[in-house]
Design a protein around this motif. Structure first.
Motif, PDB file in Angstrom:
ATOM      1  N   PRO A  80       0.839  -1.204   0.000  1.00 37.46           N
ATOM      2  CA  PRO A  80       0.000   0.000   0.000  1.00 37.46           C
ATOM      3  C   PRO A  80       0.869   1.248   0.000  1.00 37.46           C
ATOM      4  O   PRO A  80       1.957   1.248   0.565  1.00 37.46           O
ATOM      5  N   ALA A 109      -2.591   7.799   9.618  1.00 41.60           N
ATOM      6  CA  ALA A 109      -1.852   6.553   9.404  1.00 41.60           C
ATOM      7  C   ALA A 109      -0.652   6.791   8.493  1.00 41.60           C
ATOM      8  O   ALA A 109       0.412   6.209   8.684  1.00 41.60           O
ATOM      9  N   GLN A 110      -0.818   7.657   7.507  1.00 41.35           N
ATOM     10  CA  GLN A 110       0.285   7.936   6.592  1.00 41.35           C
ATOM     11  C   GLN A 110       1.329   8.838   7.230  1.00 41.35           C
ATOM     12  O   GLN A 110       2.477   8.859   6.801  1.00 41.35           O
TER      13      GLN A 110
ATOM     14  N   ARG B 186      -4.026  -1.043   7.238  1.00 43.04           N
ATOM     15  CA  ARG B 186      -2.941  -1.504   6.370  1.00 43.04           C
ATOM     16  C   ARG B 186      -2.984  -0.774   5.033  1.00 43.04           C
ATOM     17  O   ARG B 186      -1.959  -0.382   4.480  1.00 43.04           O
ATOM     18  N   PHE B 188      -3.974   2.161   4.403  1.00 49.96           N
ATOM     19  CA  PHE B 188      -3.457   3.521   4.498  1.00 49.96           C
ATOM     20  C   PHE B 188      -2.010   3.540   4.981  1.00 49.96           C
ATOM     21  O   PHE B 188      -1.476   4.589   5.322  1.00 49.96           O
ATOM     22  N   GLY B 189      -1.391   2.367   5.015  1.00 50.62           N
ATOM     23  CA  GLY B 189       0.030   2.298   5.334  1.00 50.62           C
ATOM     24  C   GLY B 189       0.359   2.569   6.790  1.00 50.62           C
ATOM     25  O   GLY B 189       1.446   3.048   7.098  1.00 50.62           O
ATOM     26  N   ALA B 190      -0.581   2.292   7.699  1.00 42.98           N
ATOM     27  CA  ALA B 190      -0.322   2.540   9.116  1.00 42.98           C
ATOM     28  C   ALA B 190       0.776   1.614   9.620  1.00 42.98           C
ATOM     29  O   ALA B 190       0.813   0.442   9.263  1.00 42.98           O
TER      30      ALA B 190
END
Lengths: 273, 284
Positions: A80, A109-110, B186, B188-190
């Motif tokens: 992702p 989250a990013q 996941r 959103f790349g957390a």
């Protein structure tokens, strides 16, 4: 090789996964070739269980591909990334967070935005999706359609290169679904983000998309591509336009051929996703 | 309030044109309904106490076998007039605070680790299962051997009693995190740390607090039983001595003290739980 006119390029994409219960390798998608052009809204339709959602998950980087290549702006997709954002079929909202808290979750989250900036922008985004006044409401207090607006706003706030939508309106009632389609087009026309939209609803695909891709039954592959030459902006009445109905017939026939396959082949292995 | 009653509250009034008639909203219960649980609960307790008192008054059995609530209440007052009572309460309180406090800290840590790291769980599961399925009081003789009859063996029993419900519930909470939420994180790349802090931990709170609540029951059982077997001071010791010397009302007064503590702590945890659940729409 890499086509410069394409945003997303899939070449011979194969996706397999291991089914623990039957102890066998399951091929969900086999040899998908397609391109999504910059600023285009592309819809994929196909019979249920054809691997279209699986393909979208691979584009998002949630699933690895077993063969072929999948590139966004020429870069291989492995996991992702910030350049993509998904609008999920199930809203997937944190029930203990308010609308505002959920909308900022993606950028949080990013880790790309300061909290104050995230909140300020989230408020604009909430207004854009038509939820002004509901910033402090909790997901369980919202209707299904409103929850999907939050889901959409969360993805839009990350300002991705490409928007991935996985049957976002499938769980809504018919009227809400139509209103959401209209709203989505309105929002999309303001940003013109490249978008890949998965649906099993033929009308929805034609109404939204610049091109509609029909998948074969499992293992899924591109069966045909239909260019939708309907002028934008489109309102909901266009769904009764003769040209619209022609497209609908064409796509319906195409899917029908896939469904008309011998029953045992369809029953053989119905995938989980 | 049953569902049927709720239906009846719906404003189906035929006198809508009459402005003097107040229409009741479904969302806002009347004051009587709000206090309904309290009122019914209190009445029910009074009823039970009355029946108990009447049966005791009949004196079919002597006070030794069946004291009435009034006898117990008098014993309770007498208990608090004795010199040792505060020492007893302080002793039991200290044992409980240390044992239960340690169980919370260690149980929460282990439970979270076991829920989040599968391999950690594989490694500790045999021990958790062994200790959880064994009545912890069987270790008391061993603890007395190791630690003597001061506070330590009681703390150990209380700790072991409360530890496992906390571990098991915390672990279940982490494990029960909705797959859809993990997928969103996941996508959103957390990072793992962010996923844990923002998704897994808040989602586990109801489970964790349930573990704490079950732990209180186990801790109090451990406290009383451990003090029963060997102690210098403590509420459990009061009960033990009173019942061995046929002072049944006094023994029951001790029981009331223990039960009251349990109810108080449980209520406190309930309050905390409700605070964390404020996002849940309240439907009765």
């Amino acid at each position: 090789m890499y086509d410069r006119s394409a945003k997303l390029a899939a070449k011979g994409v194969v996706i397999e996964y291991w089914l623990q219960r039957s102890r066998s390798l399951f091929t969900a998608v086999k040899g998908v070739d397609l391109e999504v052009r910059p600023g285009e809204l592309l819809a994929i339709v196909g019979p249920s269980g054809c691997g279209k959602t699986t393909f979208l998950n691979a584009v998002d980087g949630l699933l690895p591909i077993a063969g072929g290549s999948l590139t966004l702006d020429g870069r291989e997709i492995r996991k992702p990334g910030r350049d993509r954002a998904m609008v999920f079929q199930q809203p997937g909202l944190l029930p203990w967070r308010t609308v505002l808290g959920n909308v900022i979750f993606g950028v949080e989250a990013q880790g790309t935005m300061s909290k104050s900036e995230a909140i300020a922008r989230a408020k604009q985004q909430i207004e854009l999706v038509g939820l002004k006044g509901f910033e402090d409401a909790y997901p369980l207090e919202l209707s299904g359609g409103m929850q999907q607006r939050v889901n959409l706003a969360r993805a839009l706030l990350t300002d991705p290169e490409m928007l991935l939508l996985d049957e976002p309106f499938a769980a809504l009632d018919a009227q809400t679904r139509e209103m959401m389609q209209l709203e989505l087009l309105k929002i999309w026309s303001q940003t013109r983000k490249t978008a890949l939209f998965i649906t099993h609803d033929i009308k929805e695909a034609i109404y939204l998309a610049d091109r509609v891709i029909v998948f074969t039954r499992r293992p899924g592959r591109v069966k045909n591509v239909v260019d939708i030459n309907l002028s934008r902006p489109r309102d909901l009445r266009i769904k009764r336009d003769p040209q619209f109905l022609t497209y609908e017939d064409e796509i319906w026939e195409s899917i029908q051929e896939e469904l008309a396959m011998p029953a045992e082949r369809l029953i053989a292995g119905i995938p989980a996703a | 309030m049953s569902i049927k009653e709720a239906d009846r509250v719906l404003p189906v009034t035929t006198r809508e044109s009459d402005p003097t008639r107040e229409r009741r909203s479904v969302l806002r219960p009347s004051r009587i309904r709000m206090y309904e649980p309290l009122v019914i609960g209190t009445l029910s307790v009074f009823f039970a106490l009355t029946v108990w008192q009447l049966v005791a008054n009949a004196r079919v059995y002597s006070v030794l076998f069946l004291p009435g609530p009034w006898d117990v209440a008098q014993a309770f007052v007498q208990l608090f007039q004795s010199d040792d009572i505060w020492l007893d309460i302080a002793t039991s309180g200290e044992e409980l605070a240390i044992g239960y406090g340690m169980a919370i800290v260690i149980g929460l840590t282990l439970g979270l680790l076991m829920g989040w790291y599968t391999r950690f769980q594989f490694g500790l599961d045999p021990f958790v299962n062994f200790f959880y399925s064994t009545p912890r009081i069987v270790f008391i003789p061993l603890f007395i051997l190791w630690f003597g009859i001061e506070l330590q063996p009681k703390i150990a029993v209380i700790f072991l009693g409360a530890l496992f419900p906390i571990i098991i519930n915390t672990m279940a909470g982490v494990r029960n995190t909705e797959a859809a939420l993990l997928r969103v994180a996941r996508s959103f790349g957390a990072s793992d740390a962010l996923t844990f802090r923002r998704v897994v931990l808040p989602g586990s709170v109801p489970f964790i607090l349930t573990g704490f609540r079950l732990g209180i029951g186990h801790a109090l059982t451990g406290l009383v039983v451990a003090e029963y077997i060997a102690a210098k001071h403590g509420v459990g010791q009061i009960i033990a001595i009173a019942s061995q010397t046929f002072q049944t009302p006094k023994a029951l007064a001790g029981v009331v003290l223990i039960a009251g503590t349990g109810m108080l702590l449980t209520t406190v945890l309930h309050r905390i739980e409700n605070r964390f659940q404020s996002w849940r729409p309240q439907i009765r």
